[in-house]
Each structure stands twice: as C-alpha cells, then as structure tokens.
Design a protein around this motif. Structure first.
Motif, short mmCIF file in Angstrom:
data_model
loop_
_atom_site.label_atom_id
_atom_site.label_comp_id
_atom_site.label_asym_id
_atom_site.label_seq_id
_atom_site.Cartn_x
_atom_site.Cartn_y
_atom_site.Cartn_z
N LEU A 54 22.96 5.68 -1.85
CA LEU A 54 22.39 6.91 -1.29
C LEU A 54 21.07 6.59 -0.59
N VAL A 55 20.90 7.12 0.62
CA VAL A 55 19.68 6.91 1.40
C VAL A 55 19.11 8.28 1.75
N LEU A 56 17.84 8.49 1.41
CA LEU A 56 17.16 9.77 1.67
C LEU A 56 16.06 9.58 2.69
N ASP A 57 15.87 10.59 3.53
CA ASP A 57 14.75 10.60 4.46
C ASP A 57 13.49 11.05 3.71
N VAL A 58 12.41 10.33 3.89
CA VAL A 58 11.15 10.64 3.22
C VAL A 58 10.19 11.23 4.25
N PRO A 59 9.86 12.52 4.15
CA PRO A 59 8.96 13.12 5.14
C PRO A 59 7.48 12.92 4.82
N ALA A 60 7.15 12.36 3.66
CA ALA A 60 5.75 12.23 3.24
C ALA A 60 5.00 11.29 4.17
N LYS A 61 3.77 11.70 4.53
CA LYS A 61 2.93 10.90 5.41
C LYS A 61 1.73 10.30 4.71
N SER A 62 1.54 10.60 3.44
CA SER A 62 0.43 10.04 2.67
C SER A 62 0.93 9.75 1.26
N LEU A 63 0.13 9.02 0.51
CA LEU A 63 0.53 8.66 -0.84
C LEU A 63 0.61 9.90 -1.74
N LEU A 117 -6.78 -1.76 -7.59
CA LEU A 117 -7.65 -1.50 -6.46
C LEU A 117 -8.93 -0.82 -6.96
N PRO A 118 -10.03 -1.00 -6.27
CA PRO A 118 -11.26 -0.33 -6.70
C PRO A 118 -11.15 1.18 -6.52
N ASP A 119 -11.94 1.90 -7.29
CA ASP A 119 -11.91 3.37 -7.21
C ASP A 119 -12.41 3.88 -5.87
N SER A 120 -13.10 3.04 -5.13
CA SER A 120 -13.61 3.45 -3.82
C SER A 120 -12.57 3.30 -2.70
N ARG A 145 -9.02 7.54 -3.50
CA ARG A 145 -9.75 8.78 -3.26
C ARG A 145 -8.83 9.90 -2.80
N GLN A 146 -7.78 9.56 -2.06
CA GLN A 146 -6.80 10.58 -1.66
C GLN A 146 -6.11 11.18 -2.89
N ASP A 184 -5.90 16.02 -6.92
CA ASP A 184 -5.80 16.33 -8.35
C ASP A 184 -4.77 15.47 -9.07
N TRP A 185 -4.51 14.27 -8.57
CA TRP A 185 -3.66 13.33 -9.28
C TRP A 185 -4.56 12.38 -10.08
N LYS A 186 -4.06 11.94 -11.21
CA LYS A 186 -4.82 11.06 -12.09
C LYS A 186 -4.11 9.72 -12.24
#
Length: 337
Positions: free
Chosen positions: A221-230, A285-288, A293-294, A299-301
């Motif tokens: 199964l192959v799905l299209d991913v519309p997300a542009k950011s993490l 990765l560093p917190d900076s 930061r995104q 509000d993700w942890k």
C-alpha cells in the motif's frame, strides 16, 4: 507553521465540498476506454504510476490539487464513454384480460337482449325465444355455487369439536418468544471491527519520489503524504494514515505508529541527512535546531532521548487514547544502536 493564505484556502475547500469521484473500477474503465495508460495519466497529473494504480485499486484517494484535475478528467471521459445500460423490458399486462374474461361474456348477451323488444310489436311467440337463450349462461355460473355449498355443510358436523384446536393454535405463534428474541439483537449497536483504526499496518517508510512524499505501508500500500513540515507529518500519521497496532490484551495499550525516514524525507522536512560528531556523541539534535523548535511550537513533546535516531514524539494521553509517534532514522545509525 501554515500561512494565513493556506488556512483560508483550506477553509474554502471545506465550504465548497470535495467532488464525488466515481468508484475505483469505473476510474479504470474510463481510462481504458480512452486508451490512456497509467504511466501517461501519471505524467499528465505530475504523479507516479504507482499512485495511479492505488487510485484505481481503491487503496488510496487523490488529494488536492490533483483531486480536482482528476475529477474533471473523469467527468470528461464519462461524457465521451458513458456506461452501457440494458433496456428495461416492459412487462405485458396479461392480468387485465384474465380478470375481465369471465365477466365480459355474461354482459355481452344482455346487450343484444334489449334489441329484441324492438320487434316485440309483432307479438309472435317465436321471437322471445332467443331471449331465454342467454339465461342458461348465468345459470351455469351459479351452478358451482350450490356445489361448493355442500362442502361446508359437511364441515359443520365436526365443527364443535374442531373449533377448539384452531383457537388454541392461533395464539401460539403470537405468544411464541422466538420472533421477539429475533428482534432484540437488531436494536443492539454492533461494535466496530477490531483494528479498524490501524487498517494500514503498524509502520510506514516515508520517501520522496519526483517531488512527492509517499508512505510505503505493509502489503504494498502506498499513501500520498500531504504534510509539509515535521509537526504536520505527526498530525497526519495520527489522524489520517491509520497506522499503529491494536492492543493484544484488554488491559494493554495500542502500539504507537512507526515512521521510517529515508534521507530524501529528512531533507524534505528540514532534518540533516547525517549527524555531526557532536550530535552523534549526544545521540540527538540540539534543542535549538529548527525542527525541534517547530515541534515545541506545535505543542509536541520529546522524551529525554530527544530527536535522535529513535525518537518518540507525543502529547499527553486523553484517557486510554494515546497521541504518540515513533521515528526511526537509519541514516543516523538507528539500526546500529
């Protein structure tokens, strides 16, 4: 974060409503009727041949802006190659002559009967003779009536003894509990099938092909991913991708969906394809970093391990429902940990 124009465009799309696409089989029929290959259609819509195959197999659905273009193309083909419909057969009305045949012959003879009184001025006894001729016709009709009358006459003899059984038989089906029991399950709500929330499997490999982000799931199964950011990728995984693993025990917990990011996917979502020496020693990765930061702004942890080869991105659980996605990044030596 999405811009104001993107948000307004998304709201306008919701107000306009998505066009209704024909079924997967009809999509394939229209394309074959037009003599267009899947590869040619994928080239016109600027997507992959595998994506077109998924659309026609019902494994995935097109997303804007390709959805509107695909809808317009299918509507044009539907006008050129309509579906052949079988002509409806008209049922002959054979019941009308059957119902009127026994009654019409009897009134037919009385119609000429009034014509006989016209020559009644001659008063010969020979002319009224034809009038009684139709009389035997109605006599033949009542003839069976007296024949049927004797049949019930024989029944009244045992009637006093047979009346009791029919009275006792009729209430039994009414008081029988079986039909009532059969109706009870119909009013009970049927529980949803298990695993419906995770019908696409426990994991997916996120890759980029020809500028399009695709999610390769279990079973081809192959799905299209519309997300542009993490952060948008995490939201899509929990709301639309239907990835995860149902719990094996009622006291257990559902398995979190797992995303495997390829180097192309890392570049697409602003992540480095390889960790620096300092980042490799820290295992994260560093917190900076921009991606971290995104996630924080959305509000993700992250757990104490941070955004590393094996990352766990989550939000506080709501009751028994978890909001957590795990990332596996082989390019950061995730398989060597």
């Amino acid at each position: 974060m999405p811009t104001e124009e993107e948000l307004f465009a998304a709201v306008d799309a919701l107000l306009a409503g998505d066009p209704d696409l024909p079924g997967p089989a009809e999509r394939a029929r229209l394309r074959e009727a037009a003599g267009i290959t899947q590869a040619r259609l994928a080239q016109v819509l600027q997507t992959t041949t595998q994506t077109v195959k998924n659309w026609e197999a019902g494994r995935s659905r097109p997303r804007p802006p390709r959805r509107q273009a695909y809808q317009r193309l299918l509507e044009g083909w539907a006008q050129q190659f309509p579906t052949a419909t079988a002509p409806a057969d008209t049922a002959p009305t054979a019941t009308a002559p059957v119902a009127t045949s026994p009654g019409e012959p009897t009134p037919a003879p009385p119609a000429p009967a009034p014509a006989a009184p016209a020559p009644a001025d001659e008063t010969p006894p020979t002319h009224p003779a034809p009038a009684p001729a139709p009389a035997p016709v109605p006599e033949s009709a009542p003839a069976p009536v007296p024949e049927s009358a004797p049949a019930p006459e024989s029944a009244p003899a045992p009637a006093p003894t047979s009346e009791a059984p029919p009275r006792s038989r009729t209430p039994h089906p009414e008081k029988a509990p079986h039909p009532r029991k059969a109706h009870r399950p119909a009013h009970r709500p049927t529980p949803p099938p298990p695993g419906q929330r995770f019908e696409n499997g426990p994991l997916a490999v996120i890759d980029v092909e020809d500028g399009h982000v695709l999610a390769y799931c279990v079973g081809g199964l192959v799905l299209d991913v519309p997300a542009k950011s993490l952060p948008a990728l995490i939201d899509w995984t929990l709301t639309e991708a239907r990835l995860g693993q149902p719990r094996l025990h009622r006291n257990g917990r559902d398995g979190d969906p797992l995303l495997v990011l390829t180097p192309a996917a890392l570049e697409r979502y602003g992540l480095p394809t390889a960790l620096s020496d300092e980042e490799r020693r820290a295992g994260r990765l560093p917190d900076s970093h921009k991606a971290v930061r995104q996630l924080t702004r959305a509000d993700w942890k992250l757990t104490r391990r941070g955004l590393g080869p094996w990352a766990r991105i989550y939000r506080p659980a709501e009751g028994a429902k978890r909001h957590c996605v795990q990332l596996c990044i082989p390019a950061w030596n995730a398989l060597d940990c």
